[in-house]
Design an enzyme around this catalytic site. Sequence first.
Site, PDB file in Angstrom:
ATOM      1  N   LYS A   1       2.335  -5.266 -12.834  1.00 61.77           N
ATOM      2  CA  LYS A   1       1.477  -4.201 -13.363  1.00 61.77           C
ATOM      3  C   LYS A   1       2.281  -2.915 -13.569  1.00 61.77           C
ATOM      4  CE  LYS A   1      -2.534  -6.355 -11.256  1.00 61.77           C
ATOM      5  NZ  LYS A   1      -3.369  -6.534 -10.060  1.00 61.77           N
TER       6      LYS A   1
ATOM      7  N   GLN B   1      -4.702  -3.227  -4.617  1.00 58.71           N
ATOM      8  CA  GLN B   1      -4.429  -4.648  -4.778  1.00 58.71           C
ATOM      9  C   GLN B   1      -5.184  -5.454  -3.723  1.00 58.71           C
ATOM     10  OE1 GLN B   1      -2.613  -6.115  -7.303  1.00 58.71           O
ATOM     11  NE2 GLN B   1      -3.317  -8.058  -6.440  1.00 58.71           N
TER      12      GLN B   1
ATOM     13  N   ASP C   1      -9.917  -0.699 -12.380  1.00 54.53           N
ATOM     14  CA  ASP C   1      -9.925  -2.137 -12.083  1.00 54.53           C
ATOM     15  C   ASP C   1     -11.366  -2.656 -11.946  1.00 54.53           C
ATOM     16  OD1 ASP C   1      -8.435  -4.460 -11.699  1.00 54.53           O
ATOM     17  OD2 ASP C   1      -8.405  -4.246  -9.520  1.00 54.53           O
TER      18      ASP C   1
END
Length: 292
Positions: free
Chosen positions: A64, A108, A131
């Site tokens: 990413k 994450q 996200d």
Amino acid sequence: MSPTTTTVPAQLAQLMDGTALARRVAGETAARAAEVARRTGSAPCLATVLVGEDPASVTYVRMKRNRCTKAGIVSRHLALPAATTTEELVSTLRALSEDPTVHGILLQHPVGDHIDERAAFEAIAPEKDVDGVTLSSFAAMSFGRPGFVSCTPGGIMRLLDAYDVDLAGKRAVVVGRSAILGKPAGMLLLARDATVTYCHSRTADLSAHVREADVVVAAVGRPRLIRGEDVKPGAVVIDAGYNPGNVGDVDFDGALHRARLITPVPGGVGPMTIAVLLDQTVTAAERQLGLA
Ligand code: NAP
């Protein structure tokens, strides 16, 4: 002259090329990021937060961050020790939420069993939740309000749109109901007027549901769970599954002979996830900087 037999070649499904589409989206994202930098003097910034050193998570975050750099997005990374407490993680995420130089935040997953992951996600300001993991983002998506969607389902919708799949009135079967993938994928299909059925581990007779589907979204994590022979002729097959050995959740070889459109694994849904993350990061920056 000896008689000849004519074999009619089986019609193979068209592949939905997520790699090519992701590249196109990334190009557009990079152009928008450059425009943000030109107009404001600072580039969009994505903060990534990683707790511990799970090898797969380390790899995902590195990918990413690399893609951010290529798109002209500033990547700020916080690597926290595995022993980080819920309170420490929440306070880190709150500080990033209040930092005007950070436009998007990615925590994450997974964060470790000792941490209250929901509490951590909820510490991310909705306007920076690129996200799509907060309750607020899920609600906004469900109600069709502006906000950020979970990236893999968002990528699936972009693939469907890129291949002009008409969803209104179609039967969509989503196999899997996780908060980040199956559930939001079904909500997005519903918002586009598909008639949606969710299947999961307690579903009786999965095959019967799949056989009825005009659109199948496989989001399970079980190699080749969806049998090729169950795919309705002419169906659109989206395989979000990713299992060891580059194997999806769909029996690709079997489905290829029945589907109209199908995503390969790899190279289908996978590349779209990061593309949507970066796209949403630039959108977040545009909104926070008053450009959109
Ligand atoms: P997850 O949280 O483990 O959820 C799996 C879902 O599948 C659950 O809803 C589960 O049902 C259901 N399920 C399990 N066994 C089943 C069965 N035999 N029949 C029908 N449904 C069954 O997984 P996830 O995070 O959603 O990920 C799913 C897959 O997508 C994985 O292969 C993952 O690697 C992949 N993935 C790919 C991307 C990408 O970027 N391409 C991103 C995220 C995930 P219950 O709810 O009843 O337990």
